[in-house]
Design a protein around this motif. Structure first.
Motif, short mmCIF file in Angstrom:
data_model
loop_
_atom_site.label_atom_id
_atom_site.label_comp_id
_atom_site.label_asym_id
_atom_site.label_seq_id
_atom_site.Cartn_x
_atom_site.Cartn_y
_atom_site.Cartn_z
N ASP A 63 0.84 -1.19 0.00
CA ASP A 63 0.00 0.00 0.00
C ASP A 63 0.88 1.25 0.00
OD1 ASP A 63 -2.28 1.58 0.11
OD2 ASP A 63 -2.45 1.43 2.29
N SER A 64 0.75 2.07 -1.04
CA SER A 64 1.48 3.33 -1.10
C SER A 64 0.67 4.34 -1.90
CB SER A 64 2.86 3.13 -1.73
OG SER A 64 2.75 2.82 -3.09
N GLU A 65 0.96 5.59 -1.71
CA GLU A 65 0.29 6.65 -2.46
C GLU A 65 0.94 6.83 -3.82
OE1 GLU A 65 -1.01 9.73 0.96
OE2 GLU A 65 1.15 9.50 0.63
N ILE A 66 2.24 6.60 -3.89
CA ILE A 66 3.01 6.82 -5.11
C ILE A 66 3.82 5.57 -5.39
CG2 ILE A 66 4.81 8.22 -6.20
CD1 ILE A 66 3.93 10.46 -4.17
N CYS A 67 3.75 5.09 -6.61
CA CYS A 67 4.55 3.94 -7.04
C CYS A 67 5.44 4.37 -8.20
CB CYS A 67 3.65 2.78 -7.45
SG CYS A 67 4.59 1.34 -8.00
N SER A 124 5.09 13.38 3.96
CA SER A 124 4.07 12.47 4.50
C SER A 124 3.62 11.43 3.47
CB SER A 124 2.86 13.28 4.97
OG SER A 124 2.29 13.98 3.86
N HIS A 125 4.16 11.49 2.25
CA HIS A 125 3.76 10.55 1.19
C HIS A 125 4.41 9.18 1.38
CE1 HIS A 125 1.74 13.70 -1.02
NE2 HIS A 125 2.83 14.45 -0.90
N HIS A 126 3.63 8.14 1.16
CA HIS A 126 4.13 6.77 1.20
C HIS A 126 4.49 6.38 -0.23
CE1 HIS A 126 2.37 5.67 5.28
NE2 HIS A 126 2.22 6.96 5.12
#
Length: 85
Positions: A15-19, A38-40
């Motif tokens: 689970d991440s916001e940016i790949c 704060s971005h994952h």
């Protein structure tokens, strides 16, 4: 943190916001821009940490439909990408 996908159980969800796909110079630079935010972020690289692995070298194989080229000139599938050449 570096996690080898061979050690992740089947069915695991990352689970991440940016790949970011590709751990070459551009991918690593982009990922570093998000450090301390704060971005994952998940950075995917098909190769290993060091020398290109035989298992992933075949991912660069393909059929030549244009000008001839040396089969030895292609992407380096390892962390750092073509900067390893």
């Amino acid at each position: 943190m570096i996690i080898d996908a061979f050690n992740i159980p089947d069915g695991t969800v990352i689970d991440s916001e940016i790949c970011i796909v590709g751990g070459g110079a551009a991918g690593i630079t982009l990922a570093k821009e998000f450090m301390g935010t704060s971005h994952h972020v998940c950075l995917l690289e098909s190769g290993g940490l060091e020398e290109p692995e035989e298992l992933t070298k075949v991912l660069s194989d393909g059929e030549n439909l244009g000008l001839s080229y040396s089969k030895h000139v292609r992407s380096c599938r390892s962390l750092g990408g073509n900067t390893n050449f």
